[in-house]
Scaffold this motif. Sequence first.
Motif, PDB file in Angstrom:
ATOM      1  N   VAL A   1      -6.887  -1.063  -2.992  1.00 52.05           N
ATOM      2  CA  VAL A   1      -5.918  -0.484  -1.879  1.00 52.05           C
ATOM      3  C   VAL A   1      -6.513  -1.850  -0.044  1.00 52.05           C
ATOM      4  CG1 VAL A   1      -4.973   0.842  -0.162  1.00 52.05           C
ATOM      5  CG2 VAL A   1      -5.320   1.403  -2.526  1.00 52.05           C
ATOM      6  N   LEU A   2      -7.341  -1.890  -0.299  1.00 52.43           N
ATOM      7  CA  LEU A   2      -7.955  -2.741   0.705  1.00 52.43           C
ATOM      8  C   LEU A   2      -8.065  -4.049   0.353  1.00 52.43           C
ATOM      9  CD1 LEU A   2     -10.403  -2.636   3.096  1.00 52.43           C
ATOM     10  CD2 LEU A   2     -11.815  -3.471   1.193  1.00 52.43           C
TER      11      LEU A   2
ATOM     12  N   GLY B   1      -7.727   5.497   4.426  1.00 54.34           N
ATOM     13  CA  GLY B   1      -7.877   4.874   2.931  1.00 54.34           C
ATOM     14  C   GLY B   1      -6.975   5.315   2.170  1.00 54.34           C
ATOM     15  N   ALA B   2      -7.874   5.205   0.700  1.00 53.61           N
ATOM     16  CA  ALA B   2      -7.443   5.868  -0.440  1.00 53.61           C
ATOM     17  C   ALA B   2      -7.191   7.517  -0.374  1.00 53.61           C
ATOM     18  CB  ALA B   2      -7.438   5.648  -1.656  1.00 53.61           C
TER      19      ALA B   2
ATOM     20  N   VAL C   1      -8.593   2.000   5.915  1.00 46.18           N
ATOM     21  CA  VAL C   1      -9.342   1.752   4.574  1.00 46.18           C
ATOM     22  C   VAL C   1     -10.789   1.760   4.940  1.00 46.18           C
ATOM     23  CG1 VAL C   1      -8.562   1.457   2.581  1.00 46.18           C
ATOM     24  CG2 VAL C   1      -6.563   0.900   3.621  1.00 46.18           C
TER      25      VAL C   1
ATOM     26  N   VAL D   1      -0.225   4.789  -1.452  1.00 41.40           N
ATOM     27  CA  VAL D   1      -0.772   6.205  -0.372  1.00 41.40           C
ATOM     28  C   VAL D   1       0.316   6.590   0.552  1.00 41.40           C
ATOM     29  CG1 VAL D   1      -2.633   6.433   1.518  1.00 41.40           C
ATOM     30  CG2 VAL D   1      -2.864   4.303  -0.478  1.00 41.40           C
TER      31      VAL D   1
ATOM     32  N   THR E   1       0.767  -1.352  -0.277  1.00 44.39           N
ATOM     33  CA  THR E   1       0.617  -0.587   0.018  1.00 44.39           C
ATOM     34  C   THR E   1       0.591   0.944   0.032  1.00 44.39           C
ATOM     35  OG1 THR E   1      -0.004   0.047   2.599  1.00 44.39           O
ATOM     36  CG2 THR E   1      -1.977  -1.139   0.942  1.00 44.39           C
TER      37      THR E   1
ATOM     38  N   SER F   1      -3.959   9.227  -0.609  1.00 48.26           N
ATOM     39  CA  SER F   1      -3.357   8.681  -2.330  1.00 48.26           C
ATOM     40  C   SER F   1      -3.130   9.946  -3.014  1.00 48.26           C
ATOM     41  CB  SER F   1      -3.898   7.758  -2.421  1.00 48.26           C
ATOM     42  OG  SER F   1      -3.390   7.380  -4.008  1.00 48.26           O
TER      43      SER F   1
ATOM     44  N   ASN G   1      -9.543   2.524  -3.714  1.00 45.27           N
ATOM     45  CA  ASN G   1      -9.573   2.062  -2.593  1.00 45.27           C
ATOM     46  C   ASN G   1     -10.282   0.801  -2.394  1.00 45.27           C
ATOM     47  OD1 ASN G   1      -9.787   3.958   0.109  1.00 45.27           O
ATOM     48  ND2 ASN G   1     -11.911   2.354   0.266  1.00 45.27           N
TER      49      ASN G   1
END
Length: 544
Positions: free
Chosen positions: A348-349, A322-323, A150, A67, A63, A326, A345
């Motif tokens: 990313v999760l 979370g994102a 996230v 991010v 990640t 980013s 997102n």
Amino acid sequence: MHSSETGNPPVPEEKKRSIDVQTDVKSLAEGLGSDDSHAFDRTRRNLKNRHIQLIGIGGTIGTALFVQIGSGLTKGGPGSLFLAFTIWCTFILAVNNCLSEMVTWIPVSSPFIRYADRFVDPALGFCAGVNFFVFEAALIPFEIVAFNVVLQFWTDKIPTAAVICFLLVSYCLLNFFAVKYYGESEFWLALGKAVLAVGVIAFTFVTMVGGNPLHDVYGFRNWNPSIVQGAPFAEYIKEGSLGQFLGFLACLIQASFTIAGPDYVAMAAGEAKDPRRNLPSAFNGVFYRLACFFILGSLCVGIVVPYNDPDLLNAISNAHPGAGSSPYVIAMQHLRIPVLPHIVNALVLSAVFSAGNSYVFCASRTLYGLALEGKAPRFFTKCTANGVPVYCVGLTLVIALLSFLQLSENSAVVLQWFVNLVTASQLLNYATISFTYIRFYKALKTQGISRDTLPHKSFWQPFCGYYAFIGTITMAFVGGYTVFLPGRWDVPSFLFSYMMIGVVPLLFIYWKIRYRTQWQSLETMSFFDKERMEVEQYEHTLTD
């Protein structure tokens, strides 16, 4: 102290039969002779080539690439970020070359931990194993907490305890029953990471040439000093050229803790099908992944958003979930692209879930390797019928219960402290791998074993060994340099940065004194004779 392995007796005639690959291959070793110092490896070779390839990708991409990389951008600017990530990729490539040659010839469980034992000193194998186990195990609760953060990009209504329980149960199911389930899960999760990495690179190219709702052809605008003050090299802490250098150093430090990969491929060696054919291609692929994902990725981040963008700075300082922090998501919001942030997102999760899953696997196999070498209680060598080291996985998941500290705000701070204490562990691990290879290389030369006879011969050796060792050990000490600047001394920060650098040598001294281990001699060093014979017999069954 471990005694050196001697020659093995010939295989009895009753052993010379067709051997079932999944159940009987490793039992061959029991008929080839045994060493009382070491337990018998009972894992199973169930990981296919596609699993190994995607595990390599999954271990490489985290990640941080999507991010946390924004933090480095704000400190050093796009030029420093791109230069730092490019330079650090060369060090990881050097580590990869060291690992690939040893692991392909001797594909055993927890390879680089056990190599340190056999090629350098059993005391180094002990401290390296403990260091890597603590590092991997500490990151599991961290990733569980990150998963919950996230998830809050969409909603904070889901109870944190429910999220933690869901992840622990998932990791238990994927790691307890058979390694093939871990391999399958990592295959699809790593595929998602690769899609995300390629997707953000494609997003950068398309939007920079005008393919966005605003039809803004922004190109390399954020690299232009006449448009973005200080670009492409930003100042950090100090002004002028010293500030620009410190900005570059901040980016290099972030790169050293962000870029990984070859160690995750190596950890799968003992459970890989046809390892001497599949592992070289996985290690070779690390070069292309480094070039594509990290070098191009660091370039793209500096293109899509300026390093001093107020939204980026605000997202980082306020820790948007979370994102939301980013640079790519912020760029999407600037360009008024509504759907992509949610897709980013979601991926990313999945990347966070994959990271936690990988850490469970690597931590349990590291503990298993320590037990095989007699450096952890022997009961940790017990495996299920499917070849899963059940007690190793169990202890790893017990440590993961620390993620429940997140339920208390004060305890969550303690959890973050614990994670910060092991930030230098990855660099120390790479330094150990590099030094171990140098000893391996010298032993081959001393014993008259040509590297041309090895299944895989890496390039630029032994230069890569020395280059990787010097670079990684130097960055381990540089990582917390800011505490030594005037007015910036902070005891917790100092301890977080350098605790493991002090603990690892103490572990080495403890094992050295307690067991009076000896530095392995180049002339008599054993190259896992029994294990290599086992692999060669296994390969023979594949061609029958």
